[in-house]
Write an enzyme that holds these catalytic residues in place. Sequence first.
Site, PDB file in Angstrom:
ATOM      1  N   ASP A   1      -2.407  14.355   7.488  1.00 43.36           N
ATOM      2  CA  ASP A   1      -2.028  13.092   6.861  1.00 43.36           C
ATOM      3  C   ASP A   1      -0.836  13.210   5.921  1.00 43.36           C
ATOM      4  OD1 ASP A   1      -2.021  10.512   6.070  1.00 43.36           O
ATOM      5  OD2 ASP A   1      -3.979  10.525   5.092  1.00 43.36           O
TER       6      ASP A   1
ATOM      7  N   GLU B   1       3.637   9.249  -0.808  1.00 40.65           N
ATOM      8  CA  GLU B   1       2.236   9.168  -1.211  1.00 40.65           C
ATOM      9  C   GLU B   1       1.685  10.516  -1.667  1.00 40.65           C
ATOM     10  OE1 GLU B   1      -0.316   7.736   1.922  1.00 40.65           O
ATOM     11  OE2 GLU B   1      -2.143   8.281   0.857  1.00 40.65           O
TER      12      GLU B   1
ATOM     13  N   ARG C   1     -11.475  17.886  10.807  1.00 43.82           N
ATOM     14  CA  ARG C   1     -10.832  16.584  10.935  1.00 43.82           C
ATOM     15  C   ARG C   1      -9.477  16.665  11.634  1.00 43.82           C
ATOM     16  NH1 ARG C   1      -8.888  12.682   6.002  1.00 43.82           N
ATOM     17  NH2 ARG C   1      -6.974  12.051   7.013  1.00 43.82           N
TER      18      ARG C   1
ATOM     19  N   GLU D   1       0.859  -1.184   0.000  1.00 41.72           N
ATOM     20  CA  GLU D   1       0.000   0.000   0.000  1.00 41.72           C
ATOM     21  C   GLU D   1       0.895   1.234   0.000  1.00 41.72           C
ATOM     22  OE1 GLU D   1      -3.435  -0.275   2.396  1.00 41.72           O
ATOM     23  OE2 GLU D   1      -3.701   1.886   2.593  1.00 41.72           O
ATOM     24  N   ARG D   2       0.650   2.114  -0.946  1.00 39.18           N
ATOM     25  CA  ARG D   2       1.461   3.332  -1.118  1.00 39.18           C
ATOM     26  C   ARG D   2       2.907   2.997  -1.424  1.00 39.18           C
ATOM     27  NH1 ARG D   2      -3.063   5.866  -2.079  1.00 39.18           N
ATOM     28  NH2 ARG D   2      -4.448   5.952  -0.286  1.00 39.18           N
TER      29      ARG D   2
ATOM     30  N   LYS E   1      -3.868  -0.173  14.023  1.00 36.65           N
ATOM     31  CA  LYS E   1      -4.743   0.869  13.478  1.00 36.65           C
ATOM     32  C   LYS E   1      -6.160   0.410  13.790  1.00 36.65           C
ATOM     33  CE  LYS E   1      -6.151   2.880   9.016  1.00 36.65           C
ATOM     34  NZ  LYS E   1      -5.773   3.090   7.605  1.00 36.65           N
TER      35      LYS E   1
ATOM     36  N   HIS F   1      -3.990  18.722   1.044  1.00 36.72           N
ATOM     37  CA  HIS F   1      -4.893  17.642   0.664  1.00 36.72           C
ATOM     38  C   HIS F   1      -5.665  17.949  -0.612  1.00 36.72           C
ATOM     39  CE1 HIS F   1      -7.279  14.072   1.238  1.00 36.72           C
ATOM     40  NE2 HIS F   1      -6.723  13.830   2.404  1.00 36.72           N
TER      41      HIS F   1
ATOM     42  N   ARG G   1      -2.099   3.552  17.046  1.00 34.56           N
ATOM     43  CA  ARG G   1      -2.062   4.722  16.177  1.00 34.56           C
ATOM     44  C   ARG G   1      -3.139   5.752  16.531  1.00 34.56           C
ATOM     45  NH1 ARG G   1      -2.576   4.023  10.584  1.00 34.56           N
ATOM     46  NH2 ARG G   1      -0.796   5.250   9.919  1.00 34.56           N
TER      47      ARG G   1
ATOM     48  N   GLU H   1     -10.652   4.595   9.351  1.00 39.66           N
ATOM     49  CA  GLU H   1     -10.855   4.239   7.945  1.00 39.66           C
ATOM     50  C   GLU H   1     -11.379   2.812   7.783  1.00 39.66           C
ATOM     51  OE1 GLU H   1      -6.990   5.164   6.224  1.00 39.66           O
ATOM     52  OE2 GLU H   1      -7.679   7.201   5.801  1.00 39.66           O
TER      53      GLU H   1
HETATM   54  C1  BDP Z   1      -3.444   7.425   4.461  1.00 35.63           C
HETATM   55  C2  BDP Z   1      -3.194   6.470   3.335  1.00 35.63           C
HETATM   56  C3  BDP Z   1      -3.757   5.111   3.588  1.00 35.63           C
HETATM   57  C4  BDP Z   1      -3.318   4.611   4.946  1.00 35.63           C
HETATM   58  C5  BDP Z   1      -3.640   5.642   6.001  1.00 35.63           C
HETATM   59  C6  BDP Z   1      -3.088   5.276   7.356  1.00 35.63           C
HETATM   60  O1  BDP Z   1      -3.798   7.022   2.185  1.00 35.63           O
HETATM   61  O2  BDP Z   1      -3.344   4.249   2.561  1.00 35.63           O
HETATM   62  O3  BDP Z   1      -3.892   3.397   5.261  1.00 35.63           O
HETATM   63  O4  BDP Z   1      -3.078   6.867   5.673  1.00 35.63           O
HETATM   64  O5  BDP Z   1      -2.075   5.861   7.723  1.00 35.63           O
HETATM   65  O6  BDP Z   1      -2.618   8.531   4.239  1.00 35.63           O
HETATM   66  O7  BDP Z   1      -3.644   4.448   8.050  1.00 35.63           O
END
Ligand code: BDP
Length: 743
Positions: free
Chosen positions: A390, A418, A361, A192-193, A312, A546, A349, A316
């Site tokens: 972020d 990213e 946010r 991821e990323r 985490k 962003h 986290r 999300e």
């Molecule tokens: C965001 C990313 C995502 C991550 C998230 C995270 O877009 O892919 O899962 O952070 O840090 O910036 O959990």
Amino acid sequence: MKHTFPWAMAARTLFCAWLAAIGLAAQAHAEDGYDLWLRYRPLDAAAQRTYRSAAVELVTPAQRSPTLEAARQELERGLAGMIGRAPADAPRWRRSGAVLLGTPENTPDIAALNLDLSALGDEGYVIRSVEARGRRAIVIAANTDIGALYGAFHFLRLMQTGAPVAALDINAAPRVQRRLLNHWDNLDGTVERGYAGHSIFDWHLLPRWVDPRLIDYARANASIGINGAVITNVNANAIALTRDYLARAAAVADALRPYGVRIYLTARFSAPVEIGGLNTADPLDPAVQAWWRAKVADIYQAIPDFGGFLVKANSEGQPGPQDYGRTHAEGANLLADALAPHGGIVMWRAFVYSAENAVDRTMQAYDEFAPLDADFRENVVIQAKNGPLDFQPREPFSPLFGAMRHTSVMMELQITKEYLGLATNLAYLGTLWEEVFDADTFVEGEGSTVGRIIDGRVRPMRITAIAGVSNIGASRNWTGSHFDQANWYAFGRLAWDHELDAEAIARDWAAMTFTPAPAFVEPAVAMMMDSREAVVNYMTPLGLTHVMATGHHFGPGPWVDNLSRPDWNPYYYHRADAAHIGFDRTASGSNAIAQYAPSLAARFADLSQVDEAYLLWFHRLPWDYRMASGRTLWDELVARYTLGVAQVRDMRATWATLAPMIDAERAHHIGGFLAIQEREAQWWRDASIAYFQSKSGRPIPDGFAAPEHPLAYYESIQSYYPPGWPGVTAAPFRNSHAIGAAE
Ligand code: BDP
């Protein structure tokens, strides 16, 4: 005399040609970036002479731990590469020019020197020129073998960068205990990323096949002091905690162990349900607690020095304690209690933002965690991203640093880019991180910098740690682009000592990675030092944030305002209309500034004091607001975007002069990527100006070019498959074209 037959001569000629070809191939192969900053190429003649007399004999104990053996091998490899021969191995110091490596316990010659190693802790080292009994030597000594390994790498760095070694007196110890890479690597091999290919962890082949590449990964980490790796994605997969996968993780741990790199795993909060057969993951449920205790015992059975979990939760879409009406503290403590008997920790986290959208946010992590300050176990550390949002090209520091008095708080940085143009855009992040570490929180008066909070000097902290989201993949050069290696490198060096100078780190890296010739290093470093600001200018100037395209975050998308959650939309962050632009975070707006120390909050709120770099982060202003430059805000915005493109053009011009000084292979790759970056910078500038002009209604100021295309063109650009984000495959087709397709 022996007769030489013509066929023998021919064979010899062929053999020599073959050797030369191999040599060339090896050379070409060797400069593909795989060797990172550990290239150990021959030094110039003068340097070789100096170092040859300094290192003729290598004194290490006959019985060596795997770690000390790794250190010895590294010195041998480095010296053989740089000065053409490895020093003779000697258990005792017999000749002048010896390098003594080890601890007082395992090396009598070091014990005899009576060095004061008391301030070095478990990982520090000294490197000192010494003389005794009429013989000269360089001693690399530590309290532990891992300290000696770190010292060996430091010594090699001195040679690689051409530093004098005649009168050495170096003491070094890390400021932070845990210096970790966070791999967002999935069990299916995707990252991821990730912009550097597949994961270096091949879960399918593990544990039967452990890729030797993992040893080079460990060497690279040890060379910069990284001592831990979370090898699974924060968006976690419970399968990683099954016995089968733990055996695979154990094989990775075994490979990394000699280099002082411990492994950690991400824990999916719902694992007791998903792989444990329970019908709840409620942290207060005794069966759930027992499940985690047993699971953790299994892990330590397989990996005795397992570091702990990264979690985490309730973020999300990830499961977490709030699914059961419990707090983050109750969730973290569940795992902490299971880990505590084994010495493990939980990194919980703070990157949370609830689905019920609040005013702002950027305030949510603080609002969520600050009230829980007294509730966490001692072996929990809260992992907060450097900024409150972020990993943006620029953010102010997160107010969580300094907010907690009883809980350890660690920092998470993103090494993978990213939000900074993926791998093709050159952006040296040392300057970004330095900016964060040096930021003053004022929580305990002036000088309460973020760095001093993280390392426990402002207020004592039980666990000190820094994590960096890895940019490493299976691509031959590890990071996708050669210059992104600098970010891995700088991360390690700053995690070890955040007071190091980002420029000095860049200088070391450039010298080691390319050539120590000042004619190369100085301009290359100047280019690196400006590079992140260039990205800020062409992507998010003046505190904008962003504004990237949806999902994959590749390219501009400031117009996006139709995503289901308001705070996923770029529009949410800039709120540009005919009269204003920016997010009011002062008392008249969300009042996010109140999360900072009052003296700092006052500075952020005051337009005459706030740094223009954060202007639109904290303030909502009219388009004709007067900037320090004398320009209106609108004109300044256009100027900054334009400057960003010009800076990239300058980088390309600089690179054209530097390229001939290094190998053609890397020079060409870097040049090619810079060309991509210039094109993308122009895209960012033009798309952003076209969009904001549609709001401000103002003319492009004199002397600046209008965007090449109308706004609709930029809005219709769809990038279908940028790397690192599988989610984009589901993106709707919008009667559009990929960038460049219409040109
Ligand atoms: C965001 C990313 C995502 C991550 C998230 C995270 O877009 O892919 O899962 O952070 O840090 O910036 O959990």
